[in-house]
Design an enzyme around this catalytic site. Structure first.
Site, PDB file in Angstrom:
ATOM      1  N   SER A 145       0.828  -1.193   0.000  1.00  0.00           N
ATOM      2  CA  SER A 145       0.000   0.000   0.000  1.00  0.00           C
ATOM      3  C   SER A 145       0.874   1.258   0.000  1.00  0.00           C
ATOM      4  CB  SER A 145      -0.971  -0.041   1.178  1.00  0.00           C
ATOM      5  OG  SER A 145      -1.999   0.910   1.026  1.00  0.00           O
ATOM      6  N   ASP A 221      -9.993  -5.749  -3.558  1.00  0.00           N
ATOM      7  CA  ASP A 221      -9.426  -4.709  -2.695  1.00  0.00           C
ATOM      8  C   ASP A 221     -10.398  -3.533  -2.620  1.00  0.00           C
ATOM      9  OD1 ASP A 221      -7.860  -2.488  -1.707  1.00  0.00           O
ATOM     10  OD2 ASP A 221      -6.052  -3.586  -2.273  1.00  0.00           O
ATOM     11  N   HIS A 254      -7.355  -6.062   0.642  1.00  0.00           N
ATOM     12  CA  HIS A 254      -6.188  -5.229   0.950  1.00  0.00           C
ATOM     13  C   HIS A 254      -5.427  -5.715   2.187  1.00  0.00           C
ATOM     14  CE1 HIS A 254      -4.129  -1.414   0.087  1.00  0.00           C
ATOM     15  NE2 HIS A 254      -4.089  -1.156   1.377  1.00  0.00           N
TER      16      HIS A 254
END
Length: 278
Positions: A145, A221, A254
């Site tokens: 991320s 995600d 995620h």
């Protein structure tokens, strides 16, 4: 530098250290996994950069990476994601301030004194690792991320320094998404031309080295369309002829469940490059 955690793990040692950082002007922590091979030989290093709200603990406790690092003989280094301490400025919300250093060198107050995570990851931390641990000069870098953003930018801006780079769910175009606009605006100011040096998509066209990018992205995600936009990086790589392997994984989100599912493949990828020279 003081070791504050020391735990046996897959025949090696999972340690955490604390040190006074000159770059960040605060006390910092970083995690080091030393696989069993480190007792008899110098080994390559894979640096892992974590995402928003994380510290040095998330990767070492959730990813299951030590098993694969022991299998391939790779040392893992995972720093915190921002400066820490009572004197370090912070902000409301999870996406600015502590836990959200964004791997940039801030130029705006009140952030400029402490928020220099780019310089810390590229220079101070590796110097510390190379002076105190049995490592070679073979380095890889990866992250998740916000940390995936950091890994891509650092690799693209430092040709020859890293033999491999990969990322899970990276923020590939921070100049074009809310997370990045908030952080880059605060840390670097309103001049968007200053943001380009921390935007992987913007760096691709003029990248002096065509280091292959490996990106893992979950199709489920929750941040895919609003914050991550891997298709923007793919288009930039296609236009520049930059090698990219973008793996879209159906059903994955995620979380660290996603990272744990594929971290073995990434460590094997890095191990090959670190062993063979790229």
């Amino acid at each position: 530098m003081e070791r504050i955690e020391h735990r046996a793990c897959f025949g090696g040692w999972q340690d955490v250290y604390e040190h006074a950082s000159d770059t960040l002007d605060c006390t910092m922590r970083f995690a080091v996994y030393l696989p069993p091979q480190a007792e008899r030989a110098r080994l390559p290093v894979l640096y892992w950069l974590s995402g928003l709200t994380c510290n040095e603990q998330n990767f070492i406790t959730k990813a299951g990476a030590q098993r694969y690092a022991a299998e391939h003989g790779v040392i893992l280094v995972a720093p915190d994601t921002s400066p820490r301490g009572d004197d370090v400025p912070d902000a409301d919300g999870y996406d600015l301030g502590k836990g959200a250093g964004f791997y940039v060198d801030a130029t705006q107050q009140p952030w400029a004194t402490h928020y220099r995570m780019y310089d810390y990851v590229v220079r101070e931390l590796p110097a510390l690792i190379e002076a105190n641990f049995p490592v070679t000069d073979a380095r890889g870098i990866s992250g998740h991320s916000m940390g995936g953003h950091g890994a891509l930018v650092i690799a693209l801006r430092n040709p020859g320094r890293y033999r491999s780079v990969s990322a899970f769910s990276p923020i590939v175009a921070p100049s074009q998404v809310p997370w990045g606009e908030k952080a880059l605006g605060a840390y670097l100011g309103d001049d968007r031309s200053a943001w380009a040096q921390y935007d992987a998509t913007a760096l691709i066209a003029d990248a002096p080295e065509r280091l292959a990018l490996l990106i893992e992205q979950g199709e489920a995600d929750e941040f895919l369309e609003g914050q991550l936009k891997p298709q923007v990086l793919r288009a930039a790589c296609e236009a520049a002829g930059h090698p990219l392997e973008l793996r879209m994984r159906p059903g994955y989100d995620h979380s660290y469940y996603f990272i744990a599912s594929f971290i073995g493949e990434h460590i094997a990828h890095h191990a090959r490059a670190l062993r063979d020279g790229g």
